[in-house]
Design a protein around this motif. Sequence first.
Motif, PDB file in Angstrom:
ATOM      1  N   GLY A  41     -27.073 -20.045   8.681  1.00  0.00           N
ATOM      2  CA  GLY A  41     -28.347 -19.681   7.877  1.00  0.00           C
ATOM      3  C   GLY A  41     -28.116 -19.382   6.375  1.00  0.00           C
ATOM      4  N   LEU A  42     -28.527 -20.103   5.351  1.00  0.00           N
ATOM      5  CA  LEU A  42     -28.269 -19.872   4.019  1.00  0.00           C
ATOM      6  C   LEU A  42     -29.583 -19.705   3.303  1.00  0.00           C
ATOM      7  CD1 LEU A  42     -25.935 -23.002   3.549  1.00  0.00           C
ATOM      8  CD2 LEU A  42     -25.374 -20.447   3.815  1.00  0.00           C
ATOM      9  N   VAL A  43     -29.475 -18.834   2.180  1.00  0.00           N
ATOM     10  CA  VAL A  43     -30.593 -18.577   1.230  1.00  0.00           C
ATOM     11  C   VAL A  43     -29.804 -19.119  -0.183  1.00  0.00           C
ATOM     12  CG1 VAL A  43     -32.066 -16.802   0.030  1.00  0.00           C
ATOM     13  CG2 VAL A  43     -31.581 -16.686   2.568  1.00  0.00           C
ATOM     14  N   GLY A  44     -30.780 -19.838  -0.674  1.00  0.00           N
ATOM     15  CA  GLY A  44     -30.187 -20.241  -2.076  1.00  0.00           C
ATOM     16  C   GLY A  44     -31.343 -21.170  -2.781  1.00  0.00           C
ATOM     17  N   ARG A  45     -30.792 -21.588  -3.828  1.00  0.00           N
ATOM     18  CA  ARG A  45     -31.698 -22.467  -4.805  1.00  0.00           C
ATOM     19  C   ARG A  45     -31.330 -23.898  -4.882  1.00  0.00           C
ATOM     20  NH1 ARG A  45     -35.007 -19.479  -7.590  1.00  0.00           N
ATOM     21  NH2 ARG A  45     -34.540 -17.291  -8.084  1.00  0.00           N
ATOM     22  N   LEU A  46     -32.349 -24.825  -4.713  1.00  0.00           N
ATOM     23  CA  LEU A  46     -32.278 -26.145  -4.523  1.00  0.00           C
ATOM     24  C   LEU A  46     -31.701 -26.767  -5.899  1.00  0.00           C
ATOM     25  CD1 LEU A  46     -35.531 -27.175  -2.400  1.00  0.00           C
ATOM     26  CD2 LEU A  46     -33.078 -27.340  -1.910  1.00  0.00           C
ATOM     27  N   VAL A  47     -30.966 -27.662  -5.970  1.00  0.00           N
ATOM     28  CA  VAL A  47     -30.241 -28.023  -7.302  1.00  0.00           C
ATOM     29  C   VAL A  47     -30.625 -29.215  -7.976  1.00  0.00           C
ATOM     30  CG1 VAL A  47     -27.934 -29.070  -8.109  1.00  0.00           C
ATOM     31  CG2 VAL A  47     -27.743 -26.984  -6.502  1.00  0.00           C
ATOM     32  N   ARG A  48     -31.365 -30.153  -7.018  1.00  0.00           N
ATOM     33  CA  ARG A  48     -32.021 -31.342  -7.601  1.00  0.00           C
ATOM     34  C   ARG A  48     -33.467 -31.389  -7.178  1.00  0.00           C
ATOM     35  NH1 ARG A  48     -27.436 -33.089  -5.293  1.00  0.00           N
ATOM     36  NH2 ARG A  48     -28.501 -34.102  -3.740  1.00  0.00           N
ATOM     37  N   GLU A  49     -34.196 -32.204  -7.996  1.00  0.00           N
ATOM     38  CA  GLU A  49     -35.402 -32.502  -7.428  1.00  0.00           C
ATOM     39  C   GLU A  49     -35.408 -33.105  -6.109  1.00  0.00           C
ATOM     40  OE1 GLU A  49     -38.415 -31.500  -8.722  1.00  0.00           O
ATOM     41  OE2 GLU A  49     -37.485 -30.816 -10.389  1.00  0.00           O
ATOM     42  N   GLN A  63     -40.462 -31.865   0.640  1.00  0.00           N
ATOM     43  CA  GLN A  63     -41.049 -32.506  -0.417  1.00  0.00           C
ATOM     44  C   GLN A  63     -42.223 -32.002  -1.073  1.00  0.00           C
ATOM     45  OE1 GLN A  63     -42.408 -36.345   0.264  1.00  0.00           O
ATOM     46  NE2 GLN A  63     -41.436 -37.061  -1.806  1.00  0.00           N
ATOM     47  N   LEU A  64     -43.266 -31.563  -0.061  1.00  0.00           N
ATOM     48  CA  LEU A  64     -44.374 -31.127  -0.415  1.00  0.00           C
ATOM     49  C   LEU A  64     -44.545 -29.840  -1.176  1.00  0.00           C
ATOM     50  CD1 LEU A  64     -46.529 -31.784   2.801  1.00  0.00           C
ATOM     51  CD2 LEU A  64     -46.880 -32.561   0.253  1.00  0.00           C
ATOM     52  N   TYR A  65     -43.510 -28.592  -0.612  1.00  0.00           N
ATOM     53  CA  TYR A  65     -43.584 -27.266  -1.060  1.00  0.00           C
ATOM     54  C   TYR A  65     -42.414 -27.017  -2.026  1.00  0.00           C
ATOM     55  CZ  TYR A  65     -47.534 -27.110   2.187  1.00  0.00           C
ATOM     56  OH  TYR A  65     -48.490 -27.383   2.836  1.00  0.00           O
ATOM     57  N   CYS A  66     -41.264 -27.879  -2.310  1.00  0.00           N
ATOM     58  CA  CYS A  66     -40.282 -27.341  -3.096  1.00  0.00           C
ATOM     59  C   CYS A  66     -40.040 -28.223  -4.053  1.00  0.00           C
ATOM     60  CB  CYS A  66     -39.016 -27.456  -2.172  1.00  0.00           C
ATOM     61  SG  CYS A  66     -38.985 -26.328  -0.514  1.00  0.00           S
ATOM     62  N   GLU A  67     -39.270 -27.879  -5.040  1.00  0.00           N
ATOM     63  CA  GLU A  67     -38.676 -28.441  -6.280  1.00  0.00           C
ATOM     64  C   GLU A  67     -37.561 -27.759  -6.684  1.00  0.00           C
ATOM     65  OE1 GLU A  67     -41.688 -26.724  -9.911  1.00  0.00           O
ATOM     66  OE2 GLU A  67     -42.536 -28.429  -8.640  1.00  0.00           O
ATOM     67  N   LYS A  68     -36.832 -28.846  -7.758  1.00  0.00           N
ATOM     68  CA  LYS A  68     -35.561 -27.972  -8.229  1.00  0.00           C
ATOM     69  C   LYS A  68     -35.818 -26.569  -8.581  1.00  0.00           C
ATOM     70  CE  LYS A  68     -32.428 -29.017 -11.798  1.00  0.00           C
ATOM     71  NZ  LYS A  68     -32.155 -29.924 -13.111  1.00  0.00           N
ATOM     72  N   GLY A  69     -34.702 -25.713  -8.246  1.00  0.00           N
ATOM     73  CA  GLY A  69     -34.472 -24.499  -8.759  1.00  0.00           C
ATOM     74  C   GLY A  69     -35.409 -23.457  -7.709  1.00  0.00           C
ATOM     75  N   HIS A  70     -36.047 -23.914  -6.774  1.00  0.00           N
ATOM     76  CA  HIS A  70     -36.869 -23.040  -5.729  1.00  0.00           C
ATOM     77  C   HIS A  70     -35.858 -22.366  -4.747  1.00  0.00           C
ATOM     78  CE1 HIS A  70     -41.447 -24.256  -5.777  1.00  0.00           C
ATOM     79  NE2 HIS A  70     -40.918 -24.005  -6.976  1.00  0.00           N
ATOM     80  N   MET A  71     -36.071 -21.082  -4.607  1.00  0.00           N
ATOM     81  CA  MET A  71     -35.224 -20.340  -3.409  1.00  0.00           C
ATOM     82  C   MET A  71     -35.920 -20.657  -2.215  1.00  0.00           C
ATOM     83  SD  MET A  71     -32.969 -17.965  -3.284  1.00  0.00           S
ATOM     84  CE  MET A  71     -32.920 -16.848  -4.810  1.00  0.00           C
ATOM     85  N   PHE A  97     -39.845 -20.964   3.007  1.00  0.00           N
ATOM     86  CA  PHE A  97     -40.383 -21.189   1.807  1.00  0.00           C
ATOM     87  C   PHE A  97     -40.190 -19.712   1.248  1.00  0.00           C
ATOM     88  CE2 PHE A  97     -42.272 -24.873   3.987  1.00  0.00           C
ATOM     89  CZ  PHE A  97     -41.612 -25.702   3.587  1.00  0.00           C
ATOM     90  N   LEU A  98     -39.338 -19.399   0.187  1.00  0.00           N
ATOM     91  CA  LEU A  98     -39.385 -18.375  -0.305  1.00  0.00           C
ATOM     92  C   LEU A  98     -40.004 -18.309  -1.728  1.00  0.00           C
ATOM     93  CD1 LEU A  98     -35.624 -17.512   0.604  1.00  0.00           C
ATOM     94  CD2 LEU A  98     -37.869 -16.855   1.803  1.00  0.00           C
ATOM     95  N   GLN A  99     -40.476 -19.542  -2.253  1.00  0.00           N
ATOM     96  CA  GLN A  99     -41.137 -19.728  -3.326  1.00  0.00           C
ATOM     97  C   GLN A  99     -42.130 -20.633  -3.084  1.00  0.00           C
ATOM     98  OE1 GLN A  99     -37.586 -19.840  -6.283  1.00  0.00           O
ATOM     99  NE2 GLN A  99     -39.715 -19.527  -7.484  1.00  0.00           N
ATOM    100  N   ASN A 100     -43.449 -20.648  -3.693  1.00  0.00           N
ATOM    101  CA  ASN A 100     -44.536 -21.431  -3.346  1.00  0.00           C
ATOM    102  C   ASN A 100     -44.946 -22.190  -4.695  1.00  0.00           C
ATOM    103  OD1 ASN A 100     -46.993 -22.993  -3.155  1.00  0.00           O
ATOM    104  ND2 ASN A 100     -47.548 -21.881  -1.148  1.00  0.00           N
ATOM    105  N   LYS A 101     -44.612 -23.553  -4.942  1.00  0.00           N
ATOM    106  CA  LYS A 101     -44.982 -24.208  -6.060  1.00  0.00           C
ATOM    107  C   LYS A 101     -46.180 -24.242  -6.345  1.00  0.00           C
ATOM    108  CE  LYS A 101     -44.903 -29.073  -4.901  1.00  0.00           C
ATOM    109  NZ  LYS A 101     -44.018 -30.383  -5.060  1.00  0.00           N
TER     110      LYS A 101
END
Length: 113
Positions: free
Chosen positions: A5-13, A60-68, A100-104
Amino acid sequence: MNQIGLVGRLVREIELKEVGEDKVVLNNTLAVAKRGKKENGSQADFIPIVAWGQVAKLMQLYCEKGHMVGLTGRIQSRSYVNKEEETVFIVEMVVDEVHFLQNKKIEAAAVSK
């Protein structure tokens, strides 16, 4: 037992790739903060991730680069031979669940106000 289990930020789109009939895959990297700080700021580990099917489509629907995001899954190792005929070894996380810890959509609404 192989669980992670990991929590972090997505590096790319987020980019989905079709790999066969009705199969999609997502490859990205998760930046996971290390405890403590170095002199030049915080440090992170960069973990390659792969998600398949519905999980990939949801990301793809709910995340983007930089999202936690919070991810659960398992570690997988594999190898392949590159163009230079060298064997390349890869260790990556196969994602089974995404949290999803952030919602775009919420962020977009906040920005437009």
